[in-house]
Enzyme design. Sequence first.
Site, short mmCIF file in Angstrom:
data_model
loop_
_atom_site.label_atom_id
_atom_site.label_comp_id
_atom_site.label_asym_id
_atom_site.label_seq_id
_atom_site.Cartn_x
_atom_site.Cartn_y
_atom_site.Cartn_z
N TRP A 1 0.70 -1.09 -0.06
CA TRP A 1 -0.15 0.07 0.04
C TRP A 1 0.92 1.20 -0.01
O TRP A 1 0.80 2.40 -0.74
CB TRP A 1 -1.14 0.12 1.30
CG TRP A 1 -2.00 -1.08 0.95
CD1 TRP A 1 -2.31 -2.09 1.77
CD2 TRP A 1 -3.01 -1.11 0.17
NE1 TRP A 1 -3.37 -2.79 1.62
CE2 TRP A 1 -3.74 -2.30 0.33
CE3 TRP A 1 -3.55 -0.38 -1.11
CZ2 TRP A 1 -5.02 -2.56 -0.43
CZ3 TRP A 1 -4.40 -0.78 -1.96
CH2 TRP A 1 -5.32 -2.03 -1.46
N ASP B 1 -1.18 6.47 6.37
CA ASP B 1 -2.47 5.76 6.25
C ASP B 1 -2.70 4.57 7.35
O ASP B 1 -1.82 3.87 7.29
CB ASP B 1 -2.13 4.83 4.70
CG ASP B 1 -2.97 3.84 4.49
OD1 ASP B 1 -4.14 3.71 5.14
OD2 ASP B 1 -2.62 3.17 3.04
N LYS C 1 -12.09 -1.71 7.13
CA LYS C 1 -11.15 -2.90 7.74
C LYS C 1 -11.71 -2.72 9.25
O LYS C 1 -11.76 -3.85 9.81
CB LYS C 1 -9.73 -2.34 7.67
CG LYS C 1 -9.11 -1.82 6.09
CD LYS C 1 -8.92 -3.14 5.38
CE LYS C 1 -8.79 -2.78 4.06
NZ LYS C 1 -7.73 -2.13 3.53
C1 LIG Z 1 -7.32 -1.66 2.30
C2 LIG Z 1 -5.95 -0.88 2.55
C3 LIG Z 1 -6.06 0.34 1.39
C4 LIG Z 1 -7.12 0.54 0.11
O1 LIG Z 1 -8.29 1.10 0.85
P1 LIG Z 1 -9.11 1.25 -0.35
O2 LIG Z 1 -10.38 1.72 0.48
O3 LIG Z 1 -9.80 -0.10 -0.96
O4 LIG Z 1 -9.02 2.07 -1.27
C5 LIG Z 1 -4.78 1.38 1.67
N1 LIG Z 1 -4.29 1.08 2.81
C6 LIG Z 1 -4.18 0.14 3.56
C7 LIG Z 1 -3.22 -0.04 4.48
C8 LIG Z 1 -5.30 -0.77 3.32
O5 LIG Z 1 -5.28 -1.83 4.25
#
Ligand SMILES: *Cc1c(COP(=O)(O)O)cnc(C)c1O
Length: 362
Positions: free
Chosen positions: A104, A172, A196
């Site tokens: 990511w 993030d 998540k």
């Molecule tokens: C799932 C995830 C993403 C992507 O998220 P989307 O909402 O599908 O864009 C980005 N970063 C991390 C750490 C993730 O777990």
Amino acid sequence: MSHRIYNFSAGPAILPEPVLDEAAQGVREINGSGMSLLEVSHRGKDYEAIHADAEQRLLRVMGLSGEEYYPLFLQGGASLQFAMVPMNFLTPEQTADYVVSGDWGAKALKEAQLFGGAREAATSKGEGYSELPKEFTRTPGARYVHITTNNTIEGTEYFALPDVGETPLVADASSDFLALQRDYGKFSLLYAGAQKNAGPAGVTMALLRKSFLETANPKVAKILSYRTYAENRSLYNTPPTFAIYVVGLVLKWLEGEGGLEAIEARNRQKAKVLYDALDEHAPFYQPTVTDKGDRSLMNVTWRLHDPALEGELLAEAKKNGMDGLKGHRSVGGFRASIYNAFPVKGVQALADLLRDFAQRKG
Ligand SMILES: *Cc1c(COP(=O)(O)O)cnc(C)c1O
């Protein structure tokens, strides 16, 4: 609910049962209005109360003040944040430092390079992301440093934050949002897709330091500008009302459970149960994270010494009411995502199966 299974999915992922019950009720009717939450105006008083409540709870749970931070509800997932962050905070003349600790983070860096001088300040790619990068070269005067607090795919997590000095820290936090205590006041911008650990797909939360927003680029498309969301309390256009409603219910549930301190203690206990079972049966099981200090509380990843047994283990898990254990396709093996709402009992059930399986097959 009748036959709830143990859902180890990485996301969209398990939500607390009381939240599902209350959300189901809200879908039927909200506040005796004679309307479903899905049918009411985002400018009406029923939704306004839900929106304001979610904003306040978010700040409160994170231990942040509304004087210093904007709580924002955005769309487009964390993936859109990969683009919005540099759009708003980077120019081609400036440099931002990206710590690439997983897939990511690598995507975030790639997006940033479309907008400005983004560089890889550290990476553990050479180690297959099996640990967090230990060395980090800071660019003097960097616009910001970007990290991924929890690597959902690879199963690593930051517990101590990297030292970024005076440089704004952007993160993030999609897969460990609301999972543990941190000094959240250290972040200038923290964002997370809800699906998540915090709610359904469709909304992305961000906590944005007001003084950082003041430094944002002036010319950004309105719908992609943090300023627009901040000035309009995320109500510039129609927000994802249902998703925000459910996030509010999750926050209420979390506060009832004792907040981040209590949930972190439970998350640590759950993760330990699984890692202990795996470690007891090394090398039959091989946790993919090599540095134990980097092991995620949220996503526990491992492989089998004998990959030929993978299908059997998955099938046994399924037979025992467990699903979502297949590792991400880029890592293989297994991944147990054990977010806040995941019950201790389910973790214990998986640990029991792992021990039993190793004894029979090892
Ligand atoms: C799932 C995830 C993403 C992507 O998220 P989307 O909402 O599908 O864009 C980005 N970063 C991390 C750490 C993730 O777990």
